[in-house]
Design a protein around this motif. Structure first.
Motif, short mmCIF file in Angstrom:
data_model
loop_
_atom_site.label_atom_id
_atom_site.label_comp_id
_atom_site.label_asym_id
_atom_site.label_seq_id
_atom_site.Cartn_x
_atom_site.Cartn_y
_atom_site.Cartn_z
N CYS A 111 0.81 -1.21 0.00
CA CYS A 111 0.00 0.00 0.00
C CYS A 111 0.85 1.27 0.00
O CYS A 111 0.53 2.24 -0.68
CB CYS A 111 -0.93 -0.01 1.21
SG CYS A 111 -2.27 1.18 1.07
N PHE A 112 1.94 1.27 0.77
CA PHE A 112 2.81 2.45 0.86
C PHE A 112 4.21 2.14 0.33
O PHE A 112 5.19 2.73 0.77
CB PHE A 112 2.87 2.94 2.30
CG PHE A 112 1.56 3.46 2.82
CD1 PHE A 112 1.19 4.78 2.63
CD2 PHE A 112 0.68 2.62 3.48
CE1 PHE A 112 -0.02 5.26 3.10
CE2 PHE A 112 -0.54 3.09 3.95
CZ PHE A 112 -0.89 4.41 3.76
N GLU A 113 4.28 1.24 -0.61
CA GLU A 113 5.57 0.85 -1.18
C GLU A 113 6.28 2.06 -1.80
O GLU A 113 5.69 2.85 -2.53
CB GLU A 113 5.36 -0.22 -2.25
CG GLU A 113 6.63 -0.67 -2.94
CD GLU A 113 6.34 -1.51 -4.16
OE1 GLU A 113 7.20 -2.34 -4.53
OE2 GLU A 113 5.25 -1.35 -4.76
N ASN A 114 7.56 2.21 -1.46
CA ASN A 114 8.40 3.28 -2.02
C ASN A 114 7.87 4.68 -1.71
O ASN A 114 8.10 5.61 -2.50
CB ASN A 114 8.57 3.10 -3.53
CG ASN A 114 9.37 1.85 -3.87
OD1 ASN A 114 10.26 1.45 -3.13
ND2 ASN A 114 9.03 1.22 -4.98
N CYS A 115 7.18 4.82 -0.60
CA CYS A 115 6.82 6.17 -0.11
C CYS A 115 8.03 6.68 0.67
O CYS A 115 8.10 6.55 1.90
CB CYS A 115 5.57 6.12 0.75
SG CYS A 115 4.07 5.74 -0.17
N GLY A 173 10.38 -0.34 1.11
CA GLY A 173 11.02 0.77 0.41
C GLY A 173 10.89 2.11 1.08
O GLY A 173 11.37 3.12 0.54
N THR A 174 10.23 2.18 2.25
CA THR A 174 10.17 3.46 2.97
C THR A 174 11.55 3.78 3.53
O THR A 174 12.36 2.89 3.79
CB THR A 174 9.15 3.40 4.11
OG1 THR A 174 9.45 2.28 4.97
CG2 THR A 174 7.73 3.22 3.56
N LYS A 175 11.80 5.06 3.77
CA LYS A 175 13.11 5.50 4.25
C LYS A 175 13.04 6.25 5.58
O LYS A 175 14.01 6.26 6.34
CB LYS A 175 13.78 6.40 3.21
CG LYS A 175 14.02 5.75 1.85
CD LYS A 175 14.97 4.57 1.95
CE LYS A 175 15.24 3.97 0.57
NZ LYS A 175 16.11 2.77 0.65
N GLU A 202 8.63 -6.12 5.96
CA GLU A 202 9.87 -6.51 5.29
C GLU A 202 10.38 -5.38 4.39
O GLU A 202 9.60 -4.72 3.70
CB GLU A 202 9.66 -7.78 4.46
CG GLU A 202 10.93 -8.28 3.79
CD GLU A 202 10.83 -9.69 3.25
OE1 GLU A 202 11.75 -10.11 2.54
OE2 GLU A 202 9.83 -10.39 3.56
N ASP A 203 11.68 -5.17 4.44
CA ASP A 203 12.35 -4.16 3.61
C ASP A 203 11.84 -2.75 3.90
O ASP A 203 11.79 -1.90 3.02
CB ASP A 203 12.17 -4.49 2.13
CG ASP A 203 13.10 -3.68 1.24
OD1 ASP A 203 14.21 -3.35 1.69
OD2 ASP A 203 12.71 -3.35 0.10
N SER A 204 11.44 -2.50 5.16
CA SER A 204 10.96 -1.17 5.54
C SER A 204 11.99 -0.46 6.39
O SER A 204 13.01 -1.03 6.78
CB SER A 204 9.64 -1.28 6.32
OG SER A 204 9.89 -1.78 7.64
N SER A 205 11.72 0.81 6.70
CA SER A 205 12.64 1.61 7.51
C SER A 205 12.27 1.60 8.99
O SER A 205 12.85 2.36 9.77
CB SER A 205 12.63 3.06 7.00
OG SER A 205 11.32 3.61 7.06
N ILE A 206 11.34 0.74 9.39
CA ILE A 206 10.89 0.68 10.79
C ILE A 206 12.07 0.37 11.71
O ILE A 206 12.78 -0.61 11.53
CB ILE A 206 9.80 -0.39 10.97
CG1 ILE A 206 8.53 0.00 10.21
CG2 ILE A 206 9.49 -0.60 12.44
CD1 ILE A 206 7.82 1.20 10.77
#
Length: 295
Positions: free
Chosen positions: A115-119, A140-142, A162-166
């Motif tokens: 839903c928020f991919e690459n935001c 993809g979040t940063k 997965e693969d998030s900036s959390i």
């Protein structure tokens, strides 16, 4: 400005079309120059409705309850999205909205995959009543560093973060699915009611501070790659570390890999402190440093 009417192919439906006037369909007319979109009576936004409208900065849908797949995908100029009555987001709704910073939906219950991919600039996700978070929601979040949901009935799907900036996650949920935080930036995990952690939940992480008092046993596969674990306000009742099983007919490279795995140790520390407070202090300090650097 787009008003409360629904849009069909190259025409605006009139108010007398009562069955459709609260549904917004794909926008086929030229809105490339539109900056602000408002739908005061819209209850449902269908899939791809506003996708690829690069100039849209402001959106307002105070009554919308559901948004379809890819509805705002690649709307690269949107900065803030607020939906006071929104209940459900389908997949990839805001995927590619690289400038969205704040998302507000106090009644939101379901968040679809990607839903928020690459935001890239999303830093605030304010939806404390969310009941389900699907796979790769924040991939993809940063800048999205913390995620707090007090609701204990929230369900996370595999690879939710997965693969998030959390960096910090807090919730009263009772289980974490497989690969939930794989290859993420997670450092602080507060799940005091959690009783089960899925396989490869933390793959790709090197260090983890965790509060999870209810866990009885952890298999080492769940912590593959982590070299240091700090447990807060308690300890696991059972803990075991297993050596990798050597397979028959292993190649030389596989044997070397297994040797490295055996040498890698997991260091466990127990601390009596408030993990949530420490994590938030750490994140706020980083944020202040970034603000000073930006200024």
């Amino acid at each position: 400005m787009v008003d409360e009417y629904a849009f069909g192919t190259n025409e605006t439906l009139k108010p007398q079309d009562s069955k459709k006037q609260h549904i917004l369909y794909k926008i086929d007319m030229n809105l490339s120059g539109i900056v602000s979109i408002c739908g005061m009576k819209v209850l449902l936004i269908k899939q791809f409705a506003f996708s690829n409208l690069y100039n849209v900065k402001f959106i307002s849908f105070p009554l919308v309850e559901k948004i379809g797949s890819c509805a705002f995908q690649n709307c690269r100029s949107i900065n803030t999205a607020s939906f006071p009555r929104l209940l459900s987001l389908d997949d990839r709704v805001f995927s590619g909205c690289i400038n969205i910073e704040t998302f507000i939906a106090p009644l939101l219950q379901f968040v679809g995959p990607y839903c928020f991919e690459n935001c890239l600039n999303l830093s605030d996700f304010l939806a404390e009543n969310t009941r389900m978070i699907s796979s790769f929601c924040f991939a993809g979040t940063k800048l999205l560093r913390q995620f707090i949901i007090e609701n204990g009935s929230t369900e996370l799907m595999p690879s939710a973060f997965e693969d998030s900036s959390i960096e910090f996650f807090h919730s009263n949920i009772r289980s974490l699915p497989q690969r939930c935080f794989a290859n993420s930036k997670l450092k602080w995990l507060s799940v005091p009611m959690c009783r089960e952690i899925g396989s490869q939940c933390f793959v790709g992480l090197r260090e983890l501070h965790i509060e999870a008092q209810q866990l009885n046993e952890q298999e080492v596969s769940n912590y593959f790659g982590i070299t240091q674990i700090t447990i807060y306000n308690g300890t696991f009742m059972q803990w075991r570390q297993e050596k990798p099983v050597r397979r028959q007919n292993s190649t030389l490279s596989e044997l070397n890999l297994e040797k490295d795995e055996q040498q890698e140790q997991i260091l466990v520390f127990v601390r009596h402190a408030n993990l949530k407070q420490l994590a938030l202090q750490h994140i706020n300090q980083i944020q202040r440093s970034n603000d000073v650097f930006t200024d």
